[in-house]
Design an enzyme around this catalytic site. Structure first.
Site, PDB file in Angstrom:
ATOM      1  N   GLY A 207       6.857  -6.165  -0.334  1.00  0.00           N
ATOM      2  CA  GLY A 207       6.168  -6.164   0.957  1.00  0.00           C
ATOM      3  C   GLY A 207       7.109  -6.566   2.073  1.00  0.00           C
ATOM      4  O   GLY A 207       8.325  -6.347   1.983  1.00  0.00           O
ATOM      5  N   SER A 208       6.542  -7.164   3.105  1.00  0.00           N
ATOM      6  CA  SER A 208       7.320  -7.513   4.293  1.00  0.00           C
ATOM      7  C   SER A 208       8.112  -8.811   4.074  1.00  0.00           C
ATOM      8  O   SER A 208       7.827  -9.584   3.156  1.00  0.00           O
ATOM      9  CB  SER A 208       6.371  -7.707   5.472  1.00  0.00           C
TER      10      SER A 208
ATOM     11  N   TRP B 272       0.800  -1.221   0.000  1.00  0.00           N
ATOM     12  CA  TRP B 272       0.000   0.000   0.000  1.00  0.00           C
ATOM     13  C   TRP B 272       0.836   1.277   0.000  1.00  0.00           C
ATOM     14  O   TRP B 272       0.306   2.359  -0.191  1.00  0.00           O
ATOM     15  CB  TRP B 272      -0.865  -0.003   1.266  1.00  0.00           C
ATOM     16  N   ASN B 273       2.151   1.196   0.241  1.00  0.00           N
ATOM     17  CA  ASN B 273       2.883   2.447   0.523  1.00  0.00           C
ATOM     18  C   ASN B 273       3.035   3.356  -0.694  1.00  0.00           C
ATOM     19  O   ASN B 273       3.059   4.571  -0.553  1.00  0.00           O
ATOM     20  CB  ASN B 273       4.223   2.181   1.219  1.00  0.00           C
TER      21      ASN B 273
ATOM     22  N   CYS C 123      10.448   1.766   1.701  1.00  0.00           N
ATOM     23  CA  CYS C 123      11.444   0.713   1.915  1.00  0.00           C
ATOM     24  C   CYS C 123      12.851   1.295   1.890  1.00  0.00           C
ATOM     25  O   CYS C 123      13.725   0.856   2.632  1.00  0.00           O
ATOM     26  CB  CYS C 123      11.273  -0.413   0.903  1.00  0.00           C
TER      27      CYS C 123
ATOM     28  N   LYS D  80      -2.644  -8.817  -6.973  1.00  0.00           N
ATOM     29  CA  LYS D  80      -3.290  -8.799  -5.659  1.00  0.00           C
ATOM     30  C   LYS D  80      -2.677  -7.607  -4.905  1.00  0.00           C
ATOM     31  O   LYS D  80      -1.531  -7.651  -4.474  1.00  0.00           O
ATOM     32  CB  LYS D  80      -3.017 -10.111  -4.920  1.00  0.00           C
ATOM     33  N   HIS D  81      -3.477  -6.561  -4.772  1.00  0.00           N
ATOM     34  CA  HIS D  81      -2.973  -5.374  -4.071  1.00  0.00           C
ATOM     35  C   HIS D  81      -3.229  -5.538  -2.565  1.00  0.00           C
ATOM     36  O   HIS D  81      -3.995  -6.401  -2.141  1.00  0.00           O
ATOM     37  CB  HIS D  81      -3.694  -4.126  -4.607  1.00  0.00           C
TER      38      HIS D  81
ATOM     39  N   GLU E 277      13.461  -2.812  11.222  1.00  0.00           N
ATOM     40  CA  GLU E 277      13.034  -1.729  10.340  1.00  0.00           C
ATOM     41  C   GLU E 277      11.883  -0.989  11.025  1.00  0.00           C
ATOM     42  O   GLU E 277      10.907  -1.619  11.440  1.00  0.00           O
ATOM     43  CB  GLU E 277      12.551  -2.327   9.011  1.00  0.00           C
TER      44      GLU E 277
ATOM     45  N   GLU F  97      10.927  -7.708  -3.390  1.00  0.00           N
ATOM     46  CA  GLU F  97      11.431  -6.409  -2.961  1.00  0.00           C
ATOM     47  C   GLU F  97      10.857  -6.210  -1.562  1.00  0.00           C
ATOM     48  O   GLU F  97       9.669  -5.937  -1.408  1.00  0.00           O
ATOM     49  CB  GLU F  97      10.972  -5.337  -3.947  1.00  0.00           C
ATOM     50  N   LEU F  98      11.721  -6.429  -0.567  1.00  0.00           N
ATOM     51  CA  LEU F  98      11.204  -6.463   0.811  1.00  0.00           C
ATOM     52  C   LEU F  98      11.626  -5.202   1.561  1.00  0.00           C
ATOM     53  O   LEU F  98      11.836  -4.164   0.958  1.00  0.00           O
ATOM     54  CB  LEU F  98      11.678  -7.744   1.491  1.00  0.00           C
TER      55      LEU F  98
HETATM   56  P1  NDP Z   1       2.642  -7.137   3.960  1.00  0.00           P
HETATM   57  O1  NDP Z   1       3.912  -7.690   3.492  1.00  0.00           O
HETATM   58  O2  NDP Z   1       1.806  -7.974   4.836  1.00  0.00           O
HETATM   59  O3  NDP Z   1       1.763  -6.708   2.677  1.00  0.00           O
HETATM   60  C1  NDP Z   1       2.268  -6.586   1.362  1.00  0.00           C
HETATM   61  C2  NDP Z   1       1.424  -7.401   0.416  1.00  0.00           C
HETATM   62  O4  NDP Z   1       1.636  -8.801   0.656  1.00  0.00           O
HETATM   63  C3  NDP Z   1      -0.081  -7.193   0.597  1.00  0.00           C
HETATM   64  O5  NDP Z   1      -0.718  -7.269  -0.657  1.00  0.00           O
HETATM   65  C4  NDP Z   1      -0.475  -8.369   1.467  1.00  0.00           C
HETATM   66  O6  NDP Z   1      -1.842  -8.690   1.384  1.00  0.00           O
HETATM   67  C5  NDP Z   1       0.382  -9.451   0.870  1.00  0.00           C
HETATM   68  N1  NDP Z   1       0.612 -10.608   1.712  1.00  0.00           N
HETATM   69  C6  NDP Z   1       0.839 -10.660   3.045  1.00  0.00           C
HETATM   70  N2  NDP Z   1       1.059 -11.930   3.438  1.00  0.00           N
HETATM   71  C7  NDP Z   1       0.964 -12.704   2.342  1.00  0.00           C
HETATM   72  C8  NDP Z   1       1.058 -14.099   2.099  1.00  0.00           C
HETATM   73  N3  NDP Z   1       1.309 -14.973   3.076  1.00  0.00           N
HETATM   74  N4  NDP Z   1       0.873 -14.560   0.832  1.00  0.00           N
HETATM   75  C9  NDP Z   1       0.610 -13.699  -0.166  1.00  0.00           C
HETATM   76  N5  NDP Z   1       0.490 -12.370   0.003  1.00  0.00           N
HETATM   77  C10 NDP Z   1       0.677 -11.875   1.236  1.00  0.00           C
HETATM   78  O7  NDP Z   1       2.935  -5.735   4.599  1.00  0.00           O
HETATM   79  P2  NDP Z   1       2.127  -4.977   5.748  1.00  0.00           P
HETATM   80  O8  NDP Z   1       1.176  -4.100   5.089  1.00  0.00           O
HETATM   81  O9  NDP Z   1       1.602  -5.899   6.786  1.00  0.00           O
HETATM   82  O10 NDP Z   1       3.340  -4.160   6.380  1.00  0.00           O
HETATM   83  C11 NDP Z   1       4.166  -4.786   7.343  1.00  0.00           C
HETATM   84  C12 NDP Z   1       5.602  -4.396   7.184  1.00  0.00           C
HETATM   85  O11 NDP Z   1       6.062  -4.778   5.887  1.00  0.00           O
HETATM   86  C13 NDP Z   1       5.896  -2.916   7.231  1.00  0.00           C
HETATM   87  O12 NDP Z   1       5.954  -2.447   8.527  1.00  0.00           O
HETATM   88  C14 NDP Z   1       7.215  -2.864   6.496  1.00  0.00           C
HETATM   89  O13 NDP Z   1       8.245  -3.234   7.350  1.00  0.00           O
HETATM   90  C15 NDP Z   1       7.073  -3.918   5.430  1.00  0.00           C
HETATM   91  N6  NDP Z   1       6.660  -3.368   4.138  1.00  0.00           N
HETATM   92  C16 NDP Z   1       7.618  -3.103   3.221  1.00  0.00           C
HETATM   93  C17 NDP Z   1       7.271  -2.532   2.031  1.00  0.00           C
HETATM   94  C18 NDP Z   1       8.276  -2.222   0.998  1.00  0.00           C
HETATM   95  O14 NDP Z   1       8.102  -1.272   0.252  1.00  0.00           O
HETATM   96  N7  NDP Z   1       9.319  -3.015   0.882  1.00  0.00           N
HETATM   97  C19 NDP Z   1       5.903  -2.160   1.723  1.00  0.00           C
HETATM   98  C20 NDP Z   1       4.956  -2.519   2.743  1.00  0.00           C
HETATM   99  C21 NDP Z   1       5.348  -3.102   3.896  1.00  0.00           C
HETATM  100  P3  NDP Z   1      -2.873  -8.116   2.495  1.00  0.00           P
HETATM  101  O15 NDP Z   1      -2.798  -6.634   2.399  1.00  0.00           O
HETATM  102  O16 NDP Z   1      -4.173  -8.672   2.042  1.00  0.00           O
HETATM  103  O17 NDP Z   1      -2.399  -8.641   3.812  1.00  0.00           O
END
Ligand code: NDP
Length: 456
Positions: free
Chosen positions: A208-209, A132-133, A264, A156-157, A361, A230-231
């Site tokens: 994502g995370s 979402w960021n 990130c 899948k957003h 982080e 890209e974490l």
């Molecule tokens: P998430 O990693 O949970 O979310 C990112 C995406 O991954 C979302 O679309 C989420 O879906 C999806 N997702 C989560 N778990 C799974 C899974 N097991 N299988 C498939 N898809 C999955 O990030 P959060 O929003 O919970 O943020 C948590 C932390 O992640 C932050 O505090 C930050 O540290 C890190 N982050 C890093 C980012 C970056 O730019 N590198 C961006 C965002 C977060 P859903 O929304 O439905 O859970």
């Protein structure tokens, strides 16, 4: 059935919700995308695909204000920063529209076996899991190169930005992309796993995370699918004793507070040479304390809310834990009372390696400060991290800066500037920050069949 909800984090009001896609809808989307992959659209002339990207760039520019407002309302980004995000999305679409044909030209390989070359072909349907960021930019980083190449994408957003997800899909269609080229799916993580397992899906890109990255990479590995991740990052902002201090402070504040710290590649660990540390800390904390918290749509606001109450609560817990383990607060350290997901800009010092914060982080407006005696100590501290995404080094001696940049174990380093991104530059990291690259010529080749042909 769960729904995807758009909630304004500035006031916690529900704006709108969207129903999730059921199994039949997901199955239909996959079928359509796969059919598209086997059609002339994906396998034929690149020009029609590039025309869509040109049109998309123009459409985004012409609707910039509407798109920026949707993002600001949905995830709290300051309106000026949302406009910046929208602008870079148009730049990415235009970059691939203009350069993809050249990048994807067959490349010859001198060889004793005969005339040899590598051709670039699409590999099939991809799944994109996005955060979402940067609710448009993250999607565009996957869409633009893969549309040019011919890979259909099922996206899948993140569940908190459905409005951005919906409007992005509509824009792609309006630009002339056929059904299946980019399909937004409001689905669960279990449904993502089912898609990855399907034979018609050939790859998955996730931002994502670490938790999400690890889960998706496991699924991809199990089914032998290519993945890019890209974490997170814990990027350093190294200020040496000969740096332009005023400029370093000015950009350091931006690099930590932009997008309310939820980037990130944000500067998260400030590593200061001992000769300038006191001056930097005093100017930096004064600048942090003077932000104007408020509505992201108000042009006067300089710090908006975090993206959700979950994100705010996570940060509260992390800072409390850091302080309980001996860190000192120079400024901030608390959630802002009242409605909305606001958190005070915060500066932490005295973080020792046994403090959990040392390796964590902080995804919000919280800066960690460390003081070192020389360049070697700065590099050692920078590399004492599980992450390896980006970083920034400040010095008037470019040779010294280049030495540090080479020694820092990350995918990107900027000298005398905060981290930035542009369509023509590769983006990605090492260690737990993930693998693979997005954007530039490298990004478009991640999901290409780099096919060798030899005529003997
Ligand atoms: P998430 O990693 O949970 O979310 C990112 C995406 O991954 C979302 O679309 C989420 O879906 C999806 N997702 C989560 N778990 C799974 C899974 N097991 N299988 C498939 N898809 C999955 O990030 P959060 O929003 O919970 O943020 C948590 C932390 O992640 C932050 O505090 C930050 O540290 C890190 N982050 C890093 C980012 C970056 O730019 N590198 C961006 C965002 C977060 P859903 O929304 O439905 O859970």
């Amino acid at each position: 059935m769960s729904s995807y909800q758009s909630i304004n984090p500035a006031n916690n009001q529900l704006l709108k919700s969207w129903p999730s896609h059921d199994e039949a809808a997901v199955s239909h989307a996959l079928e359509v995308a796969d059919r598209l992959f086997h059609s002339d659209w994906s396998k034929g002339d690149i020009q029609p695909r590039l025309q869509v990207l040109h049109k998309l760039a123009d459409l985004i520019d012409s609707r910039a204000e509407e798109l920026a407002t949707i993002a600001s309302k949905e995830m709290g980004k300051l309106i000026g920063q949302s406009r910046g995000e929208v602008k870079i999305c148009a730049q990415i679409a235009r970059y691939y529209a203009e350069h993809a044909e050249r990048i994807l030209k067959p490349q010859s390989y001198p060889s004793e076996l005969g005339e040899a070359w590598v051709e670039y072909h699409p590999i099939g349907v991809l799944v994109a899991v996005e955060p979402w960021n940067f609710p448009y930019y993250q999607l565009m980083r996957v869409l633009a190169p893969n549309l040019a190449l011919g890979n259909p994408v099922l996206a899948k957003h993140a569940n908190i930005v459905p409005h951005c997800a919906d409007v992005f899909e509509k824009l792609v269609r309006e630009a002339g992309a056929p059904e299946g080229a980019w399909t937004n799916l409001f689905i669960s993580t279990d449904q993502v796993a089912d898609l990855i397992a399907d034979d018609r899906v050939q790859g998955v890109a996730l931002t994502g995370s670490e938790r999400a990255g690890s889960a998706v990479a496991q699924q991809a590995g199990k089914h032998l699918k290519k993945s890019t991740l890209e974490l997170g990052g814990n990027d350093v902002f190294v200020v040496l004793d000969d740096a332009d201090l005023d400029e370093a402070v000015r950009q350091g504040v931006q690099a930590r507070l932009s997008n309310c710290g939820q980037v990130c590649t944000a500067a998260k660990r400030f590593i200061l040479h001992e000769k300038i540390a006191d001056r930097f800390i005093s100017q930096f904390s004064a600048a942090l304390s003077s932000v104007t918290l408020g509505d992201p749509l108000d042009e006067k606001t300089t710090l908006g809310p975090l993206s959700s109450s979950d994100a705010r609560d996570r940060l509260v817990k992390q800072v409390d834990e850091a302080v309980a383990h001996g860190a000192q607060l120079v400024t901030g350290g608390k959630a802002v009372a009242g409605v909305g997901c606001y958190y005070q800009p915060t500066l932490l010092t005295g973080i020792t390696p046994d403090n959990p914060a040392y390796y964590q982080e902080f995804f919000g407006p919280v800066a960690q400060v460390y003081v070192v005696g020389d360049d070697q100590a700065a590099v050692a501290l920078a590399n004492d991290s599980h992450y390896g995404l980006g970083g920034s080094v400040w010095t008037r001696d470019i040779a010294r800066g280049r030495k540090l940049a080479s020694a820092i174990e990350t995918g990107m380093v900027f000298i005398n500037s905060q981290s930035d991104t542009s369509a023509e530059l590769p983006f990605g990291g090492v260690k737990r920050s993930g693998y693979g690259r997005e954007l530039s010529d490298l990004g478009i080749k991640e999901f290409a069949n780099q096919k060798l042909v030899v005529v003997s």
